[in-house]
Design an enzyme around this catalytic site. Structure first.
Site, PDB file in Angstrom:
ATOM      1  N   SER A  65      16.150  -8.662  17.953  1.00 45.91           N
ATOM      2  CA  SER A  65      15.898  -9.658  18.993  1.00 45.91           C
ATOM      3  C   SER A  65      15.960  -8.938  20.331  1.00 45.91           C
ATOM      4  CB  SER A  65      16.975 -10.746  18.947  1.00 45.91           C
ATOM      5  OG  SER A  65      16.991 -11.518  20.131  1.00 45.91           O
TER       6      SER A  65
ATOM      7  N   TYR B 157      26.160 -12.641  18.225  1.00 46.93           N
ATOM      8  CA  TYR B 157      24.740 -12.552  17.882  1.00 46.93           C
ATOM      9  C   TYR B 157      24.103 -11.335  18.548  1.00 46.93           C
ATOM     10  CZ  TYR B 157      19.759 -13.759  17.804  1.00 46.93           C
ATOM     11  OH  TYR B 157      18.387 -13.726  17.648  1.00 46.93           O
TER      12      TYR B 157
END
Length: 278
Positions: free
Chosen positions: A142, A155
């Site tokens: 990401s 995350y």
């Protein structure tokens, strides 16, 4: 190119919805046979019905390395081999008011799914590929793993770790003609952001989701939103022969977000007046 993956077998983890679903559909459209590995049985089975006999569902919690190993074995037995391992499954973790309010209660689960799942998928797929002529491994990170920022720290850490792992695995597995590459999506509207705010009241969650989406748009040089299909195109590129000399690559699919801040939007220039002729 047409039928770019004809004859190839792929596993796509987290393939039932969002980016994973788009990747499954793209791989099948290009001629691959695909194992849809996910915990969302109903969505996965609906996708497999839509894709036809070239796809099959396998219940897989990637946070459990034995299930990952079993899914790789299933793909090999069902379709006769494994050419592409797309480690796409991921979860966001809970959004908190600030890091000081984060009790880190979901650290183990986020790391198990996002990082251990990628490492296990790479390891078990590569064990087969190393003795059968190589293959392609595509890991999903990401832009949160590239750019620092506030919120969802676990995350972000998991996605940054995927990038470092991908590069390290690419170096070690190159001797077996196994390519390991990484995609870093950004500004892709999926359910992941909403899921991270699921513990909040509905009204607050919706308001914060809209604010985050607006911020993403402001930070993105390209004006249009990205789509899961945009990410699937990158996953197809890494899976096929066009990327045969690429390994250890991290490709942001983010509308230019990681490249830098956009210039202030300006209206398009008016067309020039025609030059008079005598």
């Amino acid at each position: 190119m047409v039928n770019e993956l004809t004859g190839k077998v792929a596993v796509v983890t987290g393939g039932a919805s969002g980016i994973g679903r788009a990747i499954v559909e793209r791989y099948v459209a290009e001629g691959a046979r695909v194992v849809v590995a996910d915990v969302e049985r109903e969505r996965a089975e609906e996708l497999v019905r839509a894709c036809g006999p070239a796809s099959v569902f396998r219940y897989t919690d990637v946070g459990d390395i034995e299930q990952v190993a079993s899914t790789v074995e299933f793909a090999i037995e069902r379709f006769g081999g494994l050419d592409v391992m797309c480690n796409n499954a991921g979860i966001p973790g809970r959004m908190h008011k600030s890091f000081l309010h984060d009790d880190l209660a979901d650290f183990g689960r986020v790391m198990a799914v996002n990082l251990l799942g990628v490492m296990a998928g790479t390891r078990y797929a590569a064990s087969f590929m190393a003795e059968h002529g190589g293959g392609s491994i595509v890991n999903m990170s990401s832009i949160g793993g590239i750019q620092a920022g506030g919120g969802v720290m676990t995350y972000r850490a998991s996605k940054a770790a995927i990038i470092q792992f991908t590069k390290s695995a690419a170096i070690e597995l190159a001797q077996y003609d196994i390519r390991v590459n990484c995609i870093a999506p950004g500004s892709i509207p999926t359910a992941l952001l909403t899921t991270s705010m699921s513990a909040m009241a509905d009204e607050r969650s919706e308001r914060l989701t809209r604010a985050v989406r607006a911020s993403m748009q402001t930070d993105r040089p390209l004006e249009r939103d990205g789509t899961p299909e945009d990410v699937a195109e990158a996953a197809l590129y890494f899976a096929g022969d066009r990327s045969r000399y690429l390994t250890g690559t991290v490709l942001p699919v983010d509308g230019g977000t990681t490249a830098g801040k956009p210039l202030r939007r300006k209206p398009a220039p008016a067309p020039a007046a025609p030059t008079p002729t005598s």
